[in-house]
Design an enzyme around this catalytic site. Structure first.
Site: not given
Lengths: 292, 292, 292, 292, 292, 292
Positions: E112, E147, E179, E209, E230
């Site tokens: 597994r 992410k 950002k 960004e 973006d």
């Protein structure tokens, strides 16, 4: 037992691999970071084997050869090495310390970790030997302190042994050293020693730091094993040694450097502890030459 | 220094929280396993507060009270505790050791970990005190060994101190003990001591184990700090003590139990080491009573 | 499924090496401390090989032989071993448990760690077997508790299996045991079981502790798998068994010792849980004999 | 006990912070790498405080809110948070899950770690709820598997509970599941169950996987707690349920998805296990809006 | 250097075993829990050897084959494996990825863990390849984000490379990405870039960004290496690419999926970053077939 | 972006406490060893509070003040501190760096760990500042290397920033540096750069080491960001700078010391990397004065 004779250190204990391996592993991971040596892995084919030599670029004493080679072993692949200058050996500029035949990626990825460790430890061994040679014939022993690099104490204390020095206590737990700051809080030397004596086991030794001959006189009335004579001049040290008269071990300490150590040793002290060995000695210059 | 007087231990060092906390944390995680106390979390509301008492169910000596309370602190939530029987205290069956007021889930989840530790350490302290009391007045000190539970040595050696005993060396690194198996490989006592003396620092003591008076005689010619007299009868011990005549510390060892310790102590030895303290003494029965 | 027949344990699961190795490594490092066995490394030449035998000094049942030998494997060097008394074997005083041929330094450095573990686990197995033999023929199973040494639960529960006992739940996470303290906070048995039933998965069993036959009657109305009959006399236990009439498993608990276990077993309970196995049983005396 | 009624899960257990905190810490260190968020630390003044909201960008069910907020707590500085959609809440696109007021550097440095965790766990909870709603009224329970992300099992199993599902066993250690590969190596179902029954404790349940009704018939002769009916059609499942007739729990398994689950549930099985919950469900889109 | 040409990734770096092994070990321990695979250890004899194949059940691209096989190696016993579809290979449903011959217990216990890892990483590689193929010929590179699953970033970023994608920065420490939230706190783009430039070393790149073409214009006046465009429409992206005119790298970002990526790529951007690769792509279905 | 202007470093990033705390904790545990500062705990009462000052004994630049104070915070008890010479400050012999008021045991137990770290890091900052001052006005930046102490790279690179220097890459993973040994294995500069370019992401920079002007010419044909000019004389460096003509960054390297750095800087190179900063600079002498 009363003042067992102190000896030079012929074959230093090497710290157990169980203790050393986690340090080397952490050092490699610190360098590999997010997973790869991106330069080497892009350029060098996975299965390639390479030969190389660890070569001293300056004269000195080796320490940490096996520990450094462990970097290459932990990185994996075939591993062959011959050590020509095992820990404690004197090397000249150009001396081959070891040769090795390993995976070429392993060689390049492990190079800096191995050299950082080997250079640092050999630097300590070299500095220690220099001091040991300077006091040769005086009967004084060169001793390290707890002024070591955080995380590397076991290896740095070993490097001192490789250079012919001897180790003071390892940490706060394995021997008693009553220092000026303790006395400031304890009241008197007598109270401090008494407090300690009621707490420690029978295998633990007690040393006390004194700054003056008055303090020394006070200390000698207590059941102690050694006195640390802090920041005394050679003349004061000689007086102190005379006062002690072999009843306890005598240790000189305080900013001792190559230029001053012989005068200190001539005072007749048993031990000279030198923080500079581990906080001030520069790395020994050692390189890795890859065979074409 | 020669044979500093040995003292009883009035206020034992408590191991530093930095050392103890990881042990308690690991013990809690061992019990919590895959994430939860599923019984408690289903039954007890999250914010509920409960009061409880740690109560001795049998007479004994406490050790590890703070360490055990740490289990509840690490589990989180409000924490108030009053300790009535700090480490080293004598308690009767029914004595309250501490009371505490904490989150009710924390109380139930931490109960077993806290009691497992407190019972075990107090069991050692209780056994130690029993032996210490048995030899009271003889001048002999009760000493522990390295026969401790893997992972708990620091706490178990501390529990011995809580019971009024004294600690032998902590590990293989902080003092020299030359045992029969070393001698079997070393050749002679003289060679073994000489080998050791050239390697160790000046703050390290040396003890040697002897099985016979002939060996003792041989050992006393060497620069040592203590002799371990292994498996000798009280009569042999008395002879040994006479031979040593205060030159080094004398330690009796070998299967000593409550029934035999006084005879051993009457031989005049300085120290009696007892492995049973840590490998044979049962836990002290201590419970947690939750207030309704 | 309803009350599957309970069996004796013929070949106990050995915990996976992945789980055991970190425990042994930590135990070795606890003993090696600041880097070395300073006695052994000074006296014994690095490359020397030695033969030795693990020998029982008292009769008992072995547990942890492989785990203990792992200490020598982790310390390094050549390793050969033959096991004569694998875990679960009965040994007499003088029986050889295993012989081994390893590096001599490894042998001496690892000796205490190996023996501490082997003695402790074999002590638990020995105590378990004693109780199992005492209840032979009654159909009752001897079961352990969570009263284990912090950090060693996996190995101690395994030692119980080696002695022929059976394991209760491992931790707070893998089965439900509703105890008196839970009931004190929950209100009623019904509410407690209902709360638990809404939260747990279908592979989790539920046991409830009862102190009286009234509580038992209440418990038997709920969907549970087992009842723990706490601190009941043999007569009460027999009544309880009759009341349960095979609907759930019955477990007796509460201060049970060798002297009392048979009477308990004769009550007809399925299981007898004994905390003393892991918090009170003394180590089995096992030694390491080095061949000359 | 025989087939306790299964319930919906009203208030899921949250894994203990002692278990969760190391995971969050490791996730933060993975992102911080060589020591700093170099963008944030260059741009944002150290002492600045900022307010922000965790906002759902899509409808779903929350899981891991507290665990995610822990990222900000571990990074340090003042911490205030209000949770509007605690774990298990339904949220719409635009719903505020929590607002928080923390150090601005902490906010920006922890943002991605918090969102990665919260999105992933809420995605699992959302998928679970979807299935739970699809089988509402059938009496079938949605159950997870061991097909979880390495390192996150405790949290992912918790997310399943947040979505209204129920947990199967946590690992290989806490319940028995005899699968086809075991049977291939064991010989017969009877031998496999018998082997298991002799080894496990009384608090461990046994489930067996069967692929055919013939196997099922064989399995029902053994003392088991549940059967896993693997890859059967709804018709076969209905037959199997009829054969079992309430004697053991029935679990359907094998590639079940939202499109097929209702047909499976209508067969009358007690449990439906769905690996897709943890290996296939996408993250829920959640953002962090910093207030200007 | 100015905009070095970007290349496809022919042979992805595999993360070093030193980095991967602790992850696999932790995953195994998470599954083994309290010490054993109780099903397998009861049913399968210890010394038995078994052969098996890792087989794709659906078409895709492999990633993590060696990492997954490591699970079996770490569990111990003899290990032989042949890899037919090394990382980055395309497989069809039914393709054998690797065959192996190992201890039968090891096979079942590790199954597994190995499949969980291999399925997840291959799922990411498969999703990446799908996008890479969709933009083939446009010159755009598919790039991952941060992410990723907490704890698995190194492996998930590697899986992206296995699928033919390219990596964005690994963490907060190795490159600058300014950002919107940074800008909200910094004031202006100029101030933010200036603050960063004074702090970073010469080997660190800077990306910013922007949400609008006005911001882009402002950004292009600063010394930056790349712009992240973006949430722009393909038309806006094309305008942005024209404005940039090769001075810095252009990256499109924001909710890009298979359906939309080609339009984005046709805008002429250099890079397209897709969080979905690591937070939304389902596992590739891979099974382990044990040979009878 | 092409050759962004390089700036001096006004306020260095401090490594995150999450990264630093484990290092300090390990350093304390290394010193505390088997559980206690046996000297301090015997002499100093548990609840006593003491005031002390960290005082420079020699002129220099501070680095690691907060990290060092963390030693006292981790040891526990009340903690108050005022920092007078935050990281990067110039101090004279006698300057107070910080004063603190903490538990007296904490003060004495933490003293050496705090001073070892603070002295070492401040030594690096002091050496860096010295070189930075020597090249003031030339436009050259002083840069560190990977020749750091194993385990302390994050802190040592930070100390370089505190001294006004700039950081080269952190490890093998975050930037490409093609060195002579890589070229020896790669064939040509072109092949090496091409191999690298196909593998790395768009946020990774590439530097190449050249030993001759012929190699430099070859390197400048490739898409690189910087050249490392190894072991060149000032004259060669000036020629190299002229050849490069601003197309890439130029870095001088190779045994540079205080005596030689100005001549190197006058060649017009952008960066001068100096391994001596971290492998050769002595600790700054700093003491802890306890107030009476």
């Amino acid at each position: 037992m009363q003042n067992a004779p102190l000896h030079a250190l012929p074959t230093p204990f090497e710290p157990h691999r169980l203790v050393v391996e986690p340090l080397i592993r952490a050092a490699l991971l610190e360098d590999i970071g997010h997973g790869n040596d991106i330069t080497t892995d892009a350029i060098v084919a996975p299965g390639r084997i390479a030969s190389a030599q660890l070569v001293a670029r300056a004269p000195g004493v080796t320490a940490g050869v096996n520990a450094s080679l462990l970097a290459f072993q932990l990185l994996g692949g075939p591993f062959e090495a011959r050590v020509f200058a095992p820990d404690g050996s004197h090397v000249e500029a150009g001396s081959t310390i070891a040769d090795l035949r390993v995976n070429a990626r392993t060689l390049l990825t492990g190079e800096r970790t191995a050299l950082n460790l080997l250079g640092r430890l050999s630097g300590i061994a070299t500095a220690t030997r220099r001091l040991v040679d300077l006091v040769a014939g005086t009967g004084a022993h060169v001793v390290c302190t707890r002024k070591t690099t955080p995380g590397l104490r076991v290896l740095e204390k070993y490097a001192v042994r490789c250079g012919g020095g001897s180790n003071h206590r390892f940490g706060l737990d394995d021997a008693v050293l009553i220092k000026d700051n303790h006395l400031a809080l304890a009241g008197s030397i007598h109270d401090a020693v008494a407090a300690v004596r009621t707490q420690i086991g029978h295998m633990v030794k007690v040393e006390i730091e004194v700054d003056t001959l008055e303090q020394l006189e006070e200390a000698l009335r207590e059941p102690i094993d050694a006195v640390l004579l802090d920041n005394m001049s050679p003349e004061q040290l000689a007086q102190a040694v005379a006062m002690v008269d072999g009843r306890v071990l005598t240790e000189a300490s305080g900013g001792i450097r190559p230029e001053t150590i012989l005068a200190v040793a001539n005072s007749g002290v048993n031990l000279i502890s030198v923080g500079w060995l581990t906080h001030g000695a520069p790395s020994l210059d050692i390189g890795l030459d890859i065979e074409p």
